[in-house]
Design a protein around this motif. Structure first.
Motif, PDB file in Angstrom:
ATOM      1  N   LEU A 222      -6.870  -2.944  -2.147  1.00 41.86           N
ATOM      2  CA  LEU A 222      -6.475  -3.090  -0.748  1.00 41.86           C
ATOM      3  C   LEU A 222      -6.643  -1.785   0.010  1.00 41.86           C
ATOM      4  O   LEU A 222      -7.102  -1.753   1.151  1.00 41.86           O
ATOM      5  N   LYS A 223      -6.271  -0.688  -0.620  1.00 47.55           N
ATOM      6  CA  LYS A 223      -6.423   0.619   0.017  1.00 47.55           C
ATOM      7  C   LYS A 223      -7.893   0.958   0.220  1.00 47.55           C
ATOM      8  O   LYS A 223      -8.276   1.564   1.223  1.00 47.55           O
ATOM      9  N   GLN A 224      -8.741   0.563  -0.730  1.00 44.20           N
ATOM     10  CA  GLN A 224     -10.168   0.828  -0.581  1.00 44.20           C
ATOM     11  C   GLN A 224     -10.761   0.013   0.567  1.00 44.20           C
ATOM     12  O   GLN A 224     -11.602   0.518   1.320  1.00 44.20           O
ATOM     13  N   TYR A 225     -10.337  -1.240   0.705  1.00 42.54           N
ATOM     14  CA  TYR A 225     -10.760  -2.031   1.860  1.00 42.54           C
ATOM     15  C   TYR A 225     -10.336  -1.329   3.152  1.00 42.54           C
ATOM     16  O   TYR A 225     -11.124  -1.216   4.103  1.00 42.54           O
ATOM     17  N   ALA A 226      -9.083  -0.866   3.193  1.00 43.01           N
ATOM     18  CA  ALA A 226      -8.567  -0.211   4.388  1.00 43.01           C
ATOM     19  C   ALA A 226      -9.328   1.079   4.681  1.00 43.01           C
ATOM     20  O   ALA A 226      -9.663   1.374   5.840  1.00 43.01           O
ATOM     21  N   PHE A 227      -9.585   1.852   3.630  1.00 42.77           N
ATOM     22  CA  PHE A 227     -10.296   3.121   3.754  1.00 42.77           C
ATOM     23  C   PHE A 227     -11.721   2.870   4.262  1.00 42.77           C
ATOM     24  O   PHE A 227     -12.206   3.533   5.197  1.00 42.77           O
ATOM     25  N   ALA A 228     -12.417   1.924   3.618  1.00 46.02           N
ATOM     26  CA  ALA A 228     -13.793   1.622   3.994  1.00 46.02           C
ATOM     27  C   ALA A 228     -13.864   1.138   5.434  1.00 46.02           C
ATOM     28  O   ALA A 228     -14.774   1.507   6.192  1.00 46.02           O
ATOM     29  N   TYR A 229     -12.912   0.300   5.829  1.00 45.95           N
ATOM     30  CA  TYR A 229     -12.885  -0.188   7.214  1.00 45.95           C
ATOM     31  C   TYR A 229     -12.718   0.960   8.198  1.00 45.95           C
ATOM     32  O   TYR A 229     -13.478   1.088   9.165  1.00 45.95           O
ATOM     33  N   ALA A 230     -11.719   1.803   7.965  1.00 48.41           N
ATOM     34  CA  ALA A 230     -11.410   2.865   8.923  1.00 48.41           C
ATOM     35  C   ALA A 230     -12.575   3.849   9.046  1.00 48.41           C
ATOM     36  O   ALA A 230     -12.936   4.264  10.153  1.00 48.41           O
ATOM     37  N   PHE A 231     -13.185   4.235   7.908  1.00 53.83           N
ATOM     38  CA  PHE A 231     -14.271   5.208   7.959  1.00 53.83           C
ATOM     39  C   PHE A 231     -15.516   4.595   8.607  1.00 53.83           C
ATOM     40  O   PHE A 231     -16.176   5.238   9.438  1.00 53.83           O
ATOM     41  N   MET A 232     -15.852   3.349   8.259  1.00 53.52           N
ATOM     42  CA  MET A 232     -17.016   2.707   8.877  1.00 53.52           C
ATOM     43  C   MET A 232     -16.767   2.453  10.364  1.00 53.52           C
ATOM     44  O   MET A 232     -17.698   2.531  11.178  1.00 53.52           O
ATOM     45  N   ARG A 233     -15.523   2.169  10.721  1.00 53.15           N
ATOM     46  CA  ARG A 233     -15.201   2.006  12.142  1.00 53.15           C
ATOM     47  C   ARG A 233     -15.418   3.321  12.887  1.00 53.15           C
ATOM     48  O   ARG A 233     -15.941   3.341  14.016  1.00 53.15           O
ATOM     49  N   TYR A 234     -15.026   4.431  12.269  1.00 51.86           N
ATOM     50  CA  TYR A 234     -15.212   5.741  12.880  1.00 51.86           C
ATOM     51  C   TYR A 234     -16.697   6.047  13.072  1.00 51.86           C
ATOM     52  O   TYR A 234     -17.121   6.469  14.165  1.00 51.86           O
TER      53      TYR A 234
ATOM     54  N   CYS B 200       0.831  -1.208   0.000  1.00 50.93           N
ATOM     55  CA  CYS B 200       0.000   0.000   0.000  1.00 50.93           C
ATOM     56  C   CYS B 200       0.863   1.255   0.000  1.00 50.93           C
ATOM     57  O   CYS B 200       0.794   2.065   0.933  1.00 50.93           O
ATOM     58  N   PRO B 201       1.711   1.431  -1.017  1.00 45.03           N
ATOM     59  CA  PRO B 201       2.563   2.615  -1.045  1.00 45.03           C
ATOM     60  C   PRO B 201       1.743   3.903  -1.045  1.00 45.03           C
ATOM     61  O   PRO B 201       0.734   3.995  -1.723  1.00 45.03           O
ATOM     62  N   ASN B 202       2.177   4.860  -0.229  1.00 46.18           N
ATOM     63  CA  ASN B 202       1.517   6.173  -0.143  1.00 46.18           C
ATOM     64  C   ASN B 202       0.173   6.122   0.572  1.00 46.18           C
ATOM     65  O   ASN B 202      -0.567   7.108   0.582  1.00 46.18           O
TER      66      ASN B 202
ATOM     67  N   SER C 230      -9.278  -8.719 -10.774  1.00 44.95           N
ATOM     68  CA  SER C 230      -8.712  -7.453 -10.342  1.00 44.95           C
ATOM     69  C   SER C 230      -8.437  -7.453  -8.848  1.00 44.95           C
ATOM     70  O   SER C 230      -7.609  -6.711  -8.363  1.00 44.95           O
ATOM     71  N   VAL C 231      -9.126  -8.310  -8.124  1.00 41.82           N
ATOM     72  CA  VAL C 231      -8.940  -8.343  -6.678  1.00 41.82           C
ATOM     73  C   VAL C 231      -7.801  -9.257  -6.270  1.00 41.82           C
ATOM     74  O   VAL C 231      -6.971  -8.908  -5.437  1.00 41.82           O
ATOM     75  N   ILE C 232      -7.706 -10.441  -6.861  1.00 39.13           N
ATOM     76  CA  ILE C 232      -6.809 -11.436  -6.297  1.00 39.13           C
ATOM     77  C   ILE C 232      -5.450 -11.493  -6.977  1.00 39.13           C
ATOM     78  O   ILE C 232      -4.552 -12.176  -6.497  1.00 39.13           O
ATOM     79  N   LEU C 233      -5.243 -10.809  -8.085  1.00 40.10           N
ATOM     80  CA  LEU C 233      -3.944 -10.865  -8.740  1.00 40.10           C
ATOM     81  C   LEU C 233      -3.036  -9.742  -8.262  1.00 40.10           C
ATOM     82  O   LEU C 233      -3.501  -8.702  -7.816  1.00 40.10           O
ATOM     83  N   GLY C 234      -1.728  -9.960  -8.374  1.00 35.79           N
ATOM     84  CA  GLY C 234      -0.772  -8.900  -8.128  1.00 35.79           C
ATOM     85  C   GLY C 234      -0.323  -8.801  -6.696  1.00 35.79           C
ATOM     86  O   GLY C 234      -0.732  -7.920  -5.952  1.00 35.79           O
ATOM     87  N   ASP C 235       0.549  -9.697  -6.269  1.00 36.29           N
ATOM     88  CA  ASP C 235       1.065  -9.672  -4.909  1.00 36.29           C
ATOM     89  C   ASP C 235       2.573  -9.817  -4.968  1.00 36.29           C
ATOM     90  O   ASP C 235       3.149 -10.165  -5.986  1.00 36.29           O
ATOM     91  N   THR C 236       3.228  -9.565  -3.854  1.00 36.95           N
ATOM     92  CA  THR C 236       4.678  -9.663  -3.840  1.00 36.95           C
ATOM     93  C   THR C 236       5.120 -10.938  -3.137  1.00 36.95           C
ATOM     94  O   THR C 236       4.547 -11.337  -2.132  1.00 36.95           O
TER      95      THR C 236
ATOM     96  N   THR D 252      -9.748  -2.260 -11.364  1.00 41.51           N
ATOM     97  CA  THR D 252      -8.902  -1.570 -10.404  1.00 41.51           C
ATOM     98  C   THR D 252      -7.750  -2.473  -9.985  1.00 41.51           C
ATOM     99  O   THR D 252      -7.917  -3.674  -9.799  1.00 41.51           O
ATOM    100  N   THR D 253      -6.565  -1.899  -9.826  1.00 40.30           N
ATOM    101  CA  THR D 253      -5.408  -2.709  -9.455  1.00 40.30           C
ATOM    102  C   THR D 253      -5.564  -3.249  -8.043  1.00 40.30           C
ATOM    103  O   THR D 253      -6.288  -2.694  -7.218  1.00 40.30           O
ATOM    104  N   SER D 254      -4.848  -4.337  -7.756  1.00 33.02           N
ATOM    105  CA  SER D 254      -4.945  -4.961  -6.437  1.00 33.02           C
ATOM    106  C   SER D 254      -4.499  -4.015  -5.343  1.00 33.02           C
ATOM    107  O   SER D 254      -5.049  -4.011  -4.244  1.00 33.02           O
ATOM    108  N   SER D 255      -3.499  -3.162  -5.614  1.00 37.43           N
ATOM    109  CA  SER D 255      -3.026  -2.216  -4.607  1.00 37.43           C
ATOM    110  C   SER D 255      -4.127  -1.235  -4.237  1.00 37.43           C
ATOM    111  O   SER D 255      -4.341  -0.938  -3.055  1.00 37.43           O
ATOM    112  N   VAL D 256      -4.857  -0.731  -5.229  1.00 40.08           N
ATOM    113  CA  VAL D 256      -5.939   0.213  -4.954  1.00 40.08           C
ATOM    114  C   VAL D 256      -7.075  -0.488  -4.213  1.00 40.08           C
ATOM    115  O   VAL D 256      -7.662   0.075  -3.282  1.00 40.08           O
TER     116      VAL D 256
END
Length: 480
Positions: free
Chosen positions: A230-242, A208-210, A437-443, A224-228
Motif C-alpha cells: 500500500l505504501k509503495q502504491y502511495a509512493f509511486a502515485y505521489a512521485f509520478m504525480r509530481y 500505513c503506520p509511519n 501478498s497484495v490482497i491479504l492482511g487488512d483490518t 512483500t507485506t500488504s502494508s508495504v
C-alpha cells in the motif's frame, strides 16, 4: 434447471466471457448480459449478480469522459477484435475475499491480447476487456463515490500500455506502471487520490503506520507485506504525480510527457525503468538541464531530492548535502530548482500535512529510492556506515527536521555484488503468490480495502540494493 443453466456460461459459442480466477489462476466462463452500449464501450454484467449501481450511467461516463481523456493522454487502445470498443465486465471477482477482508477491485488481463488456446488453463476472449468487481467495490461507494469510475480509469491505462510493452519485449517496472495508472484516475477527473496521500504521509496510521519512511518504491518484490504494498502504491502515485505536474505548463504538455512514457520518446525510449523514465522526462516541455542535470542519474537525484524534501516539509534546498561519486560530502544549492518545481495544488494535502518523522527504533534498512524523516539535524558528514553515491540530506529551517534519502536507482545486472553492496536478483513468484501478498492482511475496523490487480505477466529479475542504517540519535553531532 433454468437457474443452473443461467449460472453456467458458454464461452465457446454463446458469447459469454472468460475470466481469471485470482486464487487458482485458471479461467472460468462467466455468463453475461449486456447492460449498456455506447460508441466506445460495452458494459456487461455477470448474469444473476445484483449490482446496486447504475451501470448505464457509468458506461456513459466512461464513454464520454474517461475514454477521451485517457486516449488524449496515452493514445488509442489496441483493437484486436476489430470492434472499436472496450468491454467492461462487472462480476464477482473470484479473489477469496470475505467479509471485511481485502479484495481485488478490478483488473486488466493481458491474456486477452493474444489468440485463444483451447485446452489450456488460461483462456483468451481476444478482446479489450476490463474486469470490475460488482460486490465489495460497489459497497465501497458509500465511502468513496468515485471508487468504481476511478478504478476503471486506472485499469484502462494498463490496457493501453500493454501492447507497447509487448512491442518492445519489456515488462515495465511496477512502480512506473502503477503510479501512472493512479495519476490516470486523476486525469479522468477522479483525483487527487486522497487515500494514497494519507497513506504516503502516515495519516492512515492503521494501514500505513509511519507512512513511506524507509519504503523503496523502486522494487515491488514477491512476498512483500500488504502494508508495504500500500505504501509503495502511495509512493509511486505521489512521485509520478509530481513528475507529471512539473513536466509541462499546460495539460497538453503534461499529457505529451505521459504519452511518450508509454509509447516512446523521440528516439523510441519508453519509460520501463527509472533511467528510461528520466530519458523521457528530459524531453518534457518544462525540463531545465541547468536545474535538473544532463544525466539521467542526476535528474533522478534532483527530482527525488526535491520531492522528498517537500514531502517532509524540509525546505532548506540551499543547503543540500550529498555523497558524490567519490562518496565525499558535496554541498548543493537546489533552491532555484525548488523555486521552479514546487508541489502544485494536486499535492496540497502533503504540503499541509507532511511526512511524519520516523518512529522506528534500532537499525533501519535503507534502500535506493527511499528516505527517512528524522527529528533534528541529521549530519551527513557524520554518517559512519559505508557511504554510497547520491545519498543526500535536506533539512528544515533551524535544522529541526531532516530528511535522509538515497536518491539513486539500480540497474539490472548479473553480478551478485555491486559497489561492495550485496545485491539480490530473483525471479518474482508466480502470479498467485504475488496476488496473495497484495490482497491479504487488512483490518476489520477499517473495512474492506480495494486493491486493483494487474500483475499477471511474469516479471523480469530486478536488482535492488539495501544497507543497514543506524538511528541518527546514535551519531556524533546529531540531535536526538
Amino acid at each position: 434447471m433454468y437457474t443452473a443453466l443461467a449460472n453456467n456460461g458458454n464461452c465457446e459459442t454463446g458469447g459469454d466471457i472468460w475470466a481469471r480466477n485470482i486464487q487458482t489462476q485458471n479461467s472460468y466462463c462467466v455468463p453475461v448480459e449486456l447492460v449498456a452500449s455506447y460508441a466506445k464501450v460495452d458494459v456487461y454484467k455477470q448474469r444473476g449478480l445484483s449490482v446496486n449501481y447504475n451501470l448505464q450511467t457509468f458506461g456513459k461516463e466512461f464513454n464520454d469522459t474517461t475514454y477521451p481523456k485517457l486516449i488524449s493522454t496515452f493514445g488509442e487502445p489496441s483493437d484486436v477484435d476489430k470492434n472499436g470498443k472496450i468491454k467492461i465486465l462487472v462480476l464477482d471477482i473470484r479473489d477469496g475475499a470475505t467479509a471485511n477482508s481485502s479484495y481485488v477491485a478490478g483488473f486488466f488481463d493481458p491474456v486477452n491480447y493474444f489468440a485463444d488456446q483451447p485446452g489450456t488453463n488460461l483462456r483468451s476472449n481476444y478482446s479489450e476487456i476490463l474486469y470490475m468487481d460488482g460486490k465489495e467495490l460497489i459497497d465501497a461507494l458509500v465511502r468513496d463515490p468515485t471508487a468504481f469510475s476511478s478504478t476503471a480509469a486506472h485499469e484502462f491505462q494498463h490496457l493501453i500500455r500493454y501492447p507497447y510493452m509487448v512491442a518492445t519485449r519489456a515488462t515495465d517496472d511496477s512502480w512506473i506502471n502503477e503510479g501512472t495508472s493512479e495519476v490516470a484516475s486523476d486525469i479522468a477527473g477522479y483525483g487527487p487520490q486522497k487515500y494514497r496521500i494519507d497513506c504516503f504521509r502516515g495519516a492512515d496510521s492503521t494501514r500505513c503506520p509511519n507512512g513511506v519512511n524507509g519504503v523503496s518504491f523502486l522494487n515491488w518484490s514477491a512476498g512483500t507485506t500488504s502494508s508495504v504494498i500500500l505504501k509503495q502504491y502511495a509512493f509511486a502515485y505521489a512521485f509520478m504525480r509530481y513528475l507529471y505536474d512539473i513536466s509541462g505548463n499546460t495539460e497538453a504538455e503534461k499529457n505529451e510527457f505521459f504519452r511518450k512514457s508509454v509509447q516512446g520518446n523521440s528516439i523510441g525510449i519508453r519509460a520501463g525503468s527509472a533511467s528510461q523514465l528520466m530519458s523521457v522526462f528530459r524531453e518534457s516541455a518544462r525540463f531545465n538541464t541547468t536545474l535538473l542535470g544532463s544525466l539521467n542519474s542526476d535528474t533522478f537525484f534532483r527530482t527525488f531530492t526535491l520531492f522528498m524534501g517537500q514531502s517532509a516539509g524540509t525546505l532548506n534546498f540551499a543547503g543540500v548535502e550529498r555523497f558524490d561519486a567519490s562518496t565525499n560530502v558535496e554541498a548543493l544549492d537546489l533552491s532555484t530548482a525548488y523555486a521552479a518545481y514546487p508541489f502544485e495544488s494536486t499535492l496540497n494535502d502533503i504540503v499541509a500535512g507532511p511526512l511524519g518523522v520516523n518512529t522506528a527504533t534500532g537499525t533501519l534498512s535503507f534502500a535506493q529510492g527511499s528516505g527517512y524523516a528524522f527529528t533534528g539535524n541529521y549530519n551527513l558528514a557524520s554518517y559512519s556506515s559505508t557511504r554510497y553515491p547520491n545519498m543526500t540530506t535536506v533539512k528544515s529551517a533551524g535544522n529541526t527536521k531532516s530528511v535522509l534519502a538515497w536518491a539513486a536507482y539500480s540497474t539490472n545486472v548479473n553480478a551478485s555484488v555491486k559497489n561492495g553492496i550485496t545485491t539480490t536478483s530473483t525471479k518474482s513468484e508466480e502470479a498467485e503468490n504475488r496476488y496473495k501478498s497484495v490482497i491479504l492482511g487488512d483490518t476489520i475496523t477499517e473495512g474492506p480495502l480495494p486493491v486493483c490487480g494487474t500483475q499477471f505477466i511474469n516479471d523480469e529479475p530486478h536488482i535492488y540494493e539495501s544497507i543497514p542504517l543506524e538511528q541518527p540519535s546514535s551519531k556524533n553531532g546529531n540531535t536526538p
